[in-house]
Design a protein around this motif. Structure first.
Motif, short mmCIF file in Angstrom:
data_model
loop_
_atom_site.label_atom_id
_atom_site.label_comp_id
_atom_site.label_asym_id
_atom_site.label_seq_id
_atom_site.Cartn_x
_atom_site.Cartn_y
_atom_site.Cartn_z
N GLY A 46 0.75 -1.31 0.09
CA GLY A 46 -0.01 0.06 0.06
C GLY A 46 0.74 1.23 -0.05
N PHE A 47 2.18 1.28 0.00
CA PHE A 47 2.88 2.38 -0.07
C PHE A 47 3.45 2.75 -1.58
CE2 PHE A 47 3.42 0.47 4.13
CZ PHE A 47 3.33 1.59 4.79
N VAL A 48 3.71 4.11 -1.79
CA VAL A 48 3.93 4.38 -3.44
C VAL A 48 5.02 3.84 -3.77
CG1 VAL A 48 2.51 6.35 -3.11
CG2 VAL A 48 4.81 6.73 -2.45
N ALA A 49 6.04 3.64 -2.88
CA ALA A 49 7.41 3.11 -3.51
C ALA A 49 8.38 2.62 -2.31
CB ALA A 49 7.99 4.06 -4.32
N ALA A 50 9.44 2.14 -2.56
CA ALA A 50 10.45 1.84 -1.72
C ALA A 50 11.57 2.95 -1.57
CB ALA A 50 11.07 0.51 -1.96
N THR A 51 12.20 3.06 -0.31
CA THR A 51 13.29 4.01 -0.31
C THR A 51 14.63 3.27 -0.19
OG1 THR A 51 12.85 4.47 1.96
CG2 THR A 51 12.00 5.91 0.57
N GLY A 52 14.19 1.93 0.28
CA GLY A 52 15.50 1.23 0.55
C GLY A 52 15.19 -0.33 0.86
N TRP A 53 16.26 -1.05 1.28
CA TRP A 53 15.80 -2.43 1.61
C TRP A 53 17.02 -2.95 2.64
CZ3 TRP A 53 19.34 -6.41 0.56
CH2 TRP A 53 20.21 -6.15 -0.62
N ALA A 54 16.85 -4.02 3.58
CA ALA A 54 17.68 -4.13 4.53
C ALA A 54 18.09 -5.76 4.10
CB ALA A 54 17.06 -4.04 5.68
N HIS A 55 19.15 -6.35 4.49
CA HIS A 55 19.67 -7.41 4.33
C HIS A 55 19.93 -8.13 5.72
CE1 HIS A 55 23.79 -6.26 5.25
NE2 HIS A 55 23.35 -5.22 4.33
N SER A 56 20.46 -9.51 6.01
CA SER A 56 21.06 -10.16 6.98
C SER A 56 20.01 -9.79 8.31
CB SER A 56 22.30 -9.38 7.31
OG SER A 56 23.19 -9.67 6.28
N ALA A 57 18.83 -10.10 8.11
CA ALA A 57 17.90 -10.09 9.34
C ALA A 57 17.86 -8.77 10.08
CB ALA A 57 17.81 -11.34 10.18
N LYS A 58 17.94 -7.62 9.39
CA LYS A 58 18.22 -6.50 10.16
C LYS A 58 16.80 -6.34 11.33
CE LYS A 58 17.70 -1.33 9.91
NZ LYS A 58 17.51 -0.29 8.80
N TYR A 59 15.53 -6.70 10.84
CA TYR A 59 14.57 -6.62 11.82
C TYR A 59 14.27 -7.91 12.57
CZ TYR A 59 13.79 -2.52 9.00
OH TYR A 59 13.93 -1.39 8.23
#
Length: 576
Positions: A46-59
Motif C-alpha cells: 500500500g505504499f507508493v514506492a520503496a526508499t531502501g531495503w535491508a539484508h541479514s535479518a536487520k529486523y
C-alpha cells in the motif's frame, strides 16, 4: 498472496517481509535482493514506492519457511510472485538472511490502511462488518501481534456508521442478545431491537451472511467476535430470526450540554493519568501518560488496535479505529514511560496492560505512539460553513440557526468583535479542517456570499468545545457594534500546525542567582528587563541581583513554526 511487515525495532513503513503462501507465513531470502524487489513489495503493502531495503535479518530473524530466494523483479510487476525466483520453498538460506524493506511513508491513494477498521453503510438499521478471511475457524484474531498486517484491508469509519449502518449482507437476529454489547465505538446501545416495519417495507431482498454472533463487549470490532457463516443459499437463511438491529446513543462526553462541564468533571474526578495531545480532532492525538508526577509518551513497538482501544475507552471514546506509529501526531517531550504495551483489549486502563520500562537507548520520540478513536457522529459540521475563501480551509464563518422541528436552517454571520484564536480553533474543529492558523475579525475581502445577516455575537470559547454553539454567546439578543458584512468573523484553518512548548525542566536545572554590577546592565535597563526599582538606583554604582536561566523552546507540532511577523519587524533583545 498476502504480505506483512514484521520484526522490531521498526516503524510502520518498514520491517522484515513476510509472505503468506500455502496457509503458512514465511520470509524472503536477501540473496540477489534489489531495490526493484522492494518497490514491488512496498506497492503491494500500500505504499507508493520503496526508499531502501535491508539484508541479514536487520529486523530480527523470522520463523517458519523461507518461501522465496534469488528473487529478480524488473520493478513493474503487480506481485512478487510474478518475478523470477527459484521456486516456492526452494532456498539455501537461513533466517539470518531474511530480507526487509523500507517503504516511502506515503500511501497509494485509496489504499486501506492495515491498522484501521472498516464498516460499510447503505441504509439506516442493520449492522454490517466487512468480514476478514482471517476470522475463519482456527485463524488468529485480526489485530493480534502474531498476525501483523492482515489480508483484510479496512479503512476508517465513524462509530456512528458502525452503529447505525445497514449492509447488503445482514446479520440475523437468531442468537442475538436483546441488548447487544457494541464494540464498534458507541458508548452504549439504546433500545435493543427496534421496530422493523420501515426496514421491511423499504428494503430489498436481504442476503444473510452471519449468525450466532457472540461478543464480550470489549472487542475492537464486530469481526473480532465469535460468529458463524451461512453457507449455500444465503437468501433462504435465518428462517427463525430477523435482521439484527441496534440503536445507539452518544456517550457522556458527547451528551448535549456536557461540553461546558468537561473541565469541571475532570476536576471532580482528579487528575487523569492519560491524555491525547497534538491531534486536530476530538478523539485523536499522541498518547501521553502520567507517571511520578511527570507526563511522558509511549514507544510504538508492538503498538496495535487492542492497546489503542483501551486508551480510547479509558478517555470516554469508543474503540480505536487507528493505532498510529512513528510519531504521526508529533513528537512529545520528556520521558518515554512505556514500551511494548500488549493489551488484551479487556483492560479498563492502559496501566493494567503488560508493558516494559525502557532505557534511553530503546526508543526515541520519533517513535511516539498515537491513536484515532471512534466517536459518535454528532452532525456538528452541518451547522457551519465557510464562504469566499481561496481554498476550502479559509473563509467567512457562516452558522445555521433555528434548525429544529423540521424547519429549514437560517444561515447567518458571526460578529467579529472579540473573535480570536480560541474561537477559530473551535470553528476549524467543527468544520473538520484541523487547526486554526488565524481568527479574523474583518473579512471584507471574502465578500462572496449572499448571506448578510448577523445571527451570533459575543462568542467566547475556551478552545476545547466541539461546536461554536457550546461556547458562550449572546444567544438571541444580538449585540454587535458593527453589523456590516466586512466585520464578520473569519478563519484560516490548517491540517497541521506548530506547537511551541517551553522546556521547563531546563529552566529549573539552569536557574541561578547572580549579583551583576549596574555598569554592565545599561542595555538590559533600556530593554525594560530590570525591575522598576532599578530606575531609582545610583547608576553606574552598585549592583542588581538577577535570576538567570537558559531557555529552550521546542516545536512539538507537525508543521514548521513561522512567526506571523516578518523578519523586518523582529527585534533583538540583548538582555535575552
Amino acid at each position: 498472496l498476502k504480505f506483512r511487515l514484521a520484526g522490531y525495532p521498526r516503524k510502520h513503513n518498514e520491517g522484515r517481509v513476510e509472505v503468506f503462501y500455502n496457509d503458512e507465513w514465511g520470509t524472503i531470502c536477501d540473496d540477489d535482493f534489489t531495490l526493484a524487489n522492494a518497490h514491488v513489495l512496498c506497492r503491494h503493502l500500500g505504499f507508493v514506492a520503496a526508499t531502501g531495503w535491508a539484508h541479514s535479518a536487520k529486523y530480527g530473524k523470522g520463523v517458519g519457511r523461507i518461501w522465496l530466494d534469488n528473487v529478480h523483479c524488473a520493478g513493474g510487476e503487480k506481485s512478487i510472485g510474478d518475478c523470477r525466483h527459484r521456486g516456492w520453498g526452494n532456498s539455501d538460506c537461513s533466517h539470518e538472511e531474511d530480507a526487509g524493506v523500507i517503504c516511502k511513508d506515503e500511501r497509494i491513494p485509496g489504499f486501506k490502511d492495515s491498522n484501521v477498521i472498516e464498516v460499510r453503510k447503505l441504509l439506516a438499521g442493520t449492522v454490517l462488518p466487512r468480514t476478514p478471511q482471517s476470522q475463519l475457524p482456527g485463524a488468529l484474531p485480526w489485530g493480534s501481534p502474531a498476525m501483523g498486517s492482515p489480508a483484510w484491508p479496512p479503512h476508517s469509519a465513524s462509530s456512528w456508521e458502525q452503529c447505525e449502518g445497514l449492509g447488503q449482507r445482514a446479520q440475523p437476529q437468531a442468537g442475538w442478545p436483546s441488548t447487544p454489547p457494541l464494540p464498534a465505538g458507541c458508548a452504549a446501545p439504546g433500545s435493543g431491537l427496534l421496530s422493523l416495519r420501515r426496514l421491511f417495507t423499504e428494503r430489498q431482498q436481504l442476503n444473510y451472511r452471519l449468525h450466532s454472533v457472540s461478543c464480550t463487549g470489549t472487542e475492537v470490532h464486530l469481526s473480532m467476535c465469535a460468529f458463524e457463516f451461512y453457507r449455500g443459499n444465503a437468501s433462504a437463511a435465518c428462517g427463525a430470526g430477523m435482521p439484527a438491529v441496534v440503536s445507539c446513543v452518544p456517550g457522556p462526553l458527547f451528551a448535549t450540554g456536557n461540553a461546558h462541564k468537561k473541565k469541571q468533571r475532570q476536576q471532580q474526578q482528579g487528575q487523569p493519568r492519560i491524555r491525547l495531545k497534538g491531534g486536530a480532532k476530538v478523539g485523536e492525538g499522541r498518547v501521553e501518560v502520567l507517571k511520578s508526577s511527570e507526563w511522558g509518551t509511549i514507544c510504538d513497538d508492538r503498538w496495535n488496535l487492542l492497546s489503542a482501544s483501551v486508551v480510547c475507552r479509558e478517555l470516554g471514546f469508543g474503540s480505536a479505529k487507528e493505532a498510529l506509529t512513528g510519531a504521526r501526531m508529533g513528537q512529545g517531550m520528556g520521558p518515554i514511560h512505556m514500551n511494548e504495551v500488549q493489551c488484551l483489549g479487556t483492560e479498563k486502563s492502559l496501566w493494567s496492560c503488560p508493558f516494559k520500562n525502557i532505557t534511553q537507548e530503546d526508543c526515541k520520540h520519533s517513535e511516539d505512539a498515537a491513536v484515532r478513536c471512534n466517536i459518535p457522529y454528532m452532525g456538528y459540521e452541518n451547522l457551519i460553513r465557510l464562504s469566499g475563501g481561496r481554498s476550502r480551509f479559509e473563509g467567512r464563518v457562516e452558522v445555521a440557526v433555528g434548525a429544529g422541528d423540521g424547519e429549514q436552517p437560517r444561515w447567518g454571520l458571526v460578529c467579529g468583535e472579540g473573535w480570536g484564536t480560541l474561537e477559530a480553533m473551535v470553528a476549524c474543529r467543527q468544520l473538520g479542517l484541523g487547526f486554526a492558523n488565524h481568527g479574523l475579525q474583518e473579512t471584507w475581502y471574502w465578500d462572496a456570499s449572499n448571506v448578510t445577516e448577523m445571527v451570533l455575537s459575543g462568542v467566547k470559547c475556551a478552545g476545547h468545545e466541539m461546536s461554536l454553539s457550546h461556547c458562550q454567546h449572546h444567544g438571541t439578543s444580538l449585540r454587535c457594534r458593527n453589523t456590516g458584512t466586512r466585520f464578520a468573523a473569519g478563519v484560516i484553518c490548517s491540517e497541521t500546525a506548530s506547537d511551541l512548548l517551553l522546556h521547563a525542566p531546563l529552566v529549573q536545572e539552569t536557574a541561578y542567582i547572580e549579583d551583576r554590577p549596574l555598569h554592565m546592565l545599561y542595555c538590559a535597563a533600556e530593554e525594560n528587563c530590570l525591575a522598576s526599582s532599578a530606575r531609582l538606583a545610583n547608576w553606574p554604582y552598585g549592583h542588581r541581583r538577577l535570576l538567570r536561566f537558559s531557555s529552550q523552546i521546542h516545536n512539538n507540532g507537525r508543521a514548521d513554526f513561522r512567526p506571523k511577523a516578518g523578519r523586518h519587524s523582529w527585534v533583538w533583545h540583548e538582555c535575552h
